[in-house]
Design a protein around this motif. Structure first.
Motif, PDB file in Angstrom:
ATOM      1  N   GLY A  67       0.824  -1.209   0.000  1.00 35.18           N
ATOM      2  CA  GLY A  67       0.000   0.000   0.000  1.00 35.18           C
ATOM      3  C   GLY A  67       0.851   1.250   0.000  1.00 35.18           C
ATOM      4  N   LEU A  68       0.335   2.289   0.639  1.00 37.99           N
ATOM      5  CA  LEU A  68       1.047   3.558   0.696  1.00 37.99           C
ATOM      6  C   LEU A  68       1.510   3.871   2.111  1.00 37.99           C
ATOM      7  CD1 LEU A  68      -1.019   5.788  -1.741  1.00 37.99           C
ATOM      8  CD2 LEU A  68       1.047   4.465  -2.175  1.00 37.99           C
ATOM      9  N   GLY A  69       1.830   2.832   2.862  1.00 38.42           N
ATOM     10  CA  GLY A  69       2.424   3.015   4.175  1.00 38.42           C
ATOM     11  C   GLY A  69       1.590   3.897   5.082  1.00 38.42           C
ATOM     12  N   PRO A  70       2.175   4.997   5.597  1.00 38.76           N
ATOM     13  CA  PRO A  70       1.450   5.872   6.522  1.00 38.76           C
ATOM     14  C   PRO A  70       0.217   6.539   5.903  1.00 38.76           C
ATOM     15  CG  PRO A  70       3.822   6.331   6.557  1.00 38.76           C
ATOM     16  CD  PRO A  70       3.557   5.441   5.392  1.00 38.76           C
TER      17      PRO A  70
ATOM     18  N   THR B 202      -1.891  14.112  11.931  1.00 38.82           N
ATOM     19  CA  THR B 202      -0.750  13.923  12.832  1.00 38.82           C
ATOM     20  C   THR B 202       0.375  13.133  12.165  1.00 38.82           C
ATOM     21  OG1 THR B 202      -1.806  11.926  13.720  1.00 38.82           O
ATOM     22  CG2 THR B 202      -2.209  13.997  14.889  1.00 38.82           C
ATOM     23  N   THR B 203       0.184  12.751  10.911  1.00 40.26           N
ATOM     24  CA  THR B 203       1.200  11.978  10.193  1.00 40.26           C
ATOM     25  C   THR B 203       2.401  12.845   9.852  1.00 40.26           C
ATOM     26  OG1 THR B 203      -0.482  10.538   9.230  1.00 40.26           O
ATOM     27  CG2 THR B 203       1.667  10.603   8.133  1.00 40.26           C
ATOM     28  N   ILE B 204       3.562  12.388  10.226  1.00 31.28           N
ATOM     29  CA  ILE B 204       4.810  13.090   9.908  1.00 31.28           C
ATOM     30  C   ILE B 204       5.713  12.128   9.150  1.00 31.28           C
ATOM     31  CG2 ILE B 204       6.869  14.203  10.845  1.00 31.28           C
ATOM     32  CD1 ILE B 204       5.208  15.156  13.192  1.00 31.28           C
ATOM     33  N   LEU B 205       6.167  12.558   7.980  1.00 30.32           N
ATOM     34  CA  LEU B 205       7.009  11.732   7.130  1.00 30.32           C
ATOM     35  C   LEU B 205       8.415  12.309   7.061  1.00 30.32           C
ATOM     36  CD1 LEU B 205       4.465  11.381   4.176  1.00 30.32           C
ATOM     37  CD2 LEU B 205       4.775   9.798   6.083  1.00 30.32           C
ATOM     38  N   THR B 206       9.292  11.599   6.370  1.00 30.43           N
ATOM     39  CA  THR B 206      10.603  12.125   6.024  1.00 30.43           C
ATOM     40  C   THR B 206      10.628  12.399   4.520  1.00 30.43           C
ATOM     41  OG1 THR B 206      11.555   9.944   5.581  1.00 30.43           O
ATOM     42  CG2 THR B 206      11.645  10.745   7.856  1.00 30.43           C
ATOM     43  N   GLU B 207      11.603  13.170   4.077  1.00 30.85           N
ATOM     44  CA  GLU B 207      11.715  13.433   2.640  1.00 30.85           C
ATOM     45  C   GLU B 207      11.906  12.135   1.867  1.00 30.85           C
ATOM     46  OE1 GLU B 207      14.527  16.365   1.528  1.00 30.85           O
ATOM     47  OE2 GLU B 207      13.646  17.946   2.768  1.00 30.85           O
ATOM     48  N   ALA B 208      12.676  11.206   2.429  1.00 27.79           N
ATOM     49  CA  ALA B 208      12.900   9.919   1.762  1.00 27.79           C
ATOM     50  C   ALA B 208      11.603   9.135   1.656  1.00 27.79           C
ATOM     51  CB  ALA B 208      13.950   9.118   2.528  1.00 27.79           C
ATOM     52  N   GLN B 209      10.765   9.187   2.696  1.00 24.23           N
ATOM     53  CA  GLN B 209       9.483   8.489   2.642  1.00 24.23           C
ATOM     54  C   GLN B 209       8.586   9.058   1.554  1.00 24.23           C
ATOM     55  OE1 GLN B 209       8.483   8.788   6.965  1.00 24.23           O
ATOM     56  NE2 GLN B 209       7.873   6.643   6.759  1.00 24.23           N
ATOM     57  N   VAL B 210       8.546  10.384   1.432  1.00 23.81           N
ATOM     58  CA  VAL B 210       7.713  11.015   0.404  1.00 23.81           C
ATOM     59  C   VAL B 210       8.158  10.567  -0.975  1.00 23.81           C
ATOM     60  CG1 VAL B 210       7.027  13.196  -0.656  1.00 23.81           C
ATOM     61  CG2 VAL B 210       7.151  13.008   1.834  1.00 23.81           C
ATOM     62  N   ARG B 211       9.461  10.566  -1.213  1.00 25.38           N
ATOM     63  CA  ARG B 211       9.974  10.155  -2.527  1.00 25.38           C
ATOM     64  C   ARG B 211       9.687   8.682  -2.796  1.00 25.38           C
ATOM     65  NH1 ARG B 211      15.272  13.495  -4.138  1.00 25.38           N
ATOM     66  NH2 ARG B 211      14.772  15.465  -3.097  1.00 25.38           N
TER      67      ARG B 211
END
Length: 409
Positions: free
Chosen positions: A68-71, A104-113
């Motif tokens: 899926g799309l994780g978070p 409340t979801t917080i990602l990292t730049e690597a996660q977004v990519r």
């Protein structure tokens, strides 16, 4: 968290070894994850690994991360969420029942990519410095749009637009309160009779949903060709061909524009042409197709039905200097029969705001219109106008005057 991360790593390794495609074989993936979680539980009992607090939640988290799309998957699974957008890794928003909210979801730049790469993997579309925008459809029908620096300031901007309600017929919109029963019966009869319909409204007003519902009234025996930038329409007809645009290759070749699709559609023996949305010069080709006797429908961004007609009179001028208003305006007047304008009320509900007829006349360079339905005090009511082509209604067994005058029906 540590245990879930280890589970995910083990599952990914097994996927690589066994050659499983998580997207195309979700059942095998779920079985694999359950086996890995069971084995992990056995090891945790023996004290070899940290125990899982909630094995069921861990299983879902791993499946979402791998297939899926994780978070973000929780928002895709939530029927109340209509759209998801990321302004920065720390700012993930959703629109729930029309109201935007910061999650409340917080990602990292690597996660977004990584998420964007995963979404684009099945679409065949690309995103790089030479092509900093991408518009694509996800397997579930959601529409993805991404913009990257240096078009954006510093972070990737991601939009995922869901289609929470799929209306296959106008009756579905009546049930949702988007249109009155009388207006729905009239619009259904107009489509069956072969009138050309322009659907207008702002972004997220429900134009594609309305177009899909209107198409449900096209007679089953007719052949329908749809032209879209990205596949969104889901027509249930037996004889339908769906076409979508194609981005250029890395060498800058192979692009297929919406204008090209409309031209090609005319060579495919259409009984109807449905164009997802007109924004530029393709509006000229659409008008030419409608004037050639092929009934059709399309959508356009506008703030009212009359502004929609004005816009359709202006967009074809982008096709070239040899295209003049003297040709376009009367062509619009003769090609467009109805304009259905949509809006969103204070509660975020999508509704039909007005239905306007185009009699086919031009006065002082302006296309004349006649109100068939209009909104008064927040309610769609019958106005005084009538549509053109009463003979086409009669051909399909509809007395349009009786239909519109029967206000109690």
């Amino acid at each position: 968290m540590e245990g879930v991360a280890q589970l995910e790593q083990e599952v990914r390794e097994l996927i690589r070894r066994r050659g499983i495609d998580p997207l195309r074989d979700p059942a095998t993936l779920r079985d694999l994850v359950r086996d890995v979680v069971a084995d992990y539980d056995d090891r945790s009992v023996r004290g070899h690994v940290p125990p899982l607090v909630d094995p069921a939640a861990a299983t879902k988290t791993v499946v979402d991360a791998v297939a899926g799309l994780g978070p973000l998957q929780q928002y895709l699974d939530d029927d109340d969420v209509e759209e998801i957008w990321i302004n920065s890794p720390e700012q993930v928003f959703v629109a729930r029942r029309g109201e935007p909210e910061l999650t409340t979801t917080i990602l990292t730049e690597a996660q977004v990519r990584d998420l964007v790469e995963q979404m684009l993997k099945v679409s065949g579309r690309r995103l790089d410095l030479s092509s900093p925008f991408v518009d694509a459809a996800l397997p579930g029908g959601e529409r993805l749009h991404v913009a990257i620096p240096d078009v954006t300031r510093s972070t990737w901007a991601v939009n995922i637009r869901k289609y929470v309600v799929r209306a296959g017929h106008l009756d579905d919109l009546v049930a949702l309160g988007s249109v009155t029963p009388q207006a729905a019966r009239f619009l259904g009869a107009a489509v069956a009779a072969g009138l050309n319909v322009l659907v207008s409204g702002a972004t997220q007003a429900g134009k594609t949903t309305m177009l899909n519902a209107l198409a449900g009234s096209i007679p089953a025996r007719e052949r329908v060709i749809t032209c879209e930038e990205v596949f969104e329409l889901r027509l249930g007809h037996r004889d339908v061909v769906a076409l979508q645009c194609r981005q250029p290759s890395l060498e800058g070749t192979g692009e297929i524009t919406l204008r090209r699709l409309v031209k090609e559609a005319l060579r495919m023996r259409p009984s109807r042409i449905v164009v997802g949305e007109v924004r530029e010069a393709e509006s000229l080709d659409m008008l030419i197709a409608l004037n050639a006797g092929v009934p059709g429908m399309c959508t356009v961004h506008a703030n009212s039905a009359r502004e929609a007609l004005t816009k359709v009179c202006t967009l074809p001028l982008l096709a070239g200097e040899n295209v003049s208003a003297a040709f376009v305006v009367p062509t619009v007047a003769s090609a467009i029969d109805l304009v259905v304008h949509l809006d969103r009320d204070a509660r975020g509900r999508r509704t039909v705001r007005e239905v306007v007829a185009v009699p086919g006349r031009v006065e002082n360079g302006v296309v004349e219109t006649s109100d068939i339905f209009t909104t008064r005090q927040g309610v769609l009511v019958r106005a005084e106008g009538f549509p053109p082509h009463a003979d086409r209604f009669a051909r399909v067994g509809v007395d349009v005057v009786a239909l519109l005058n029967d206000r109690a029906a």
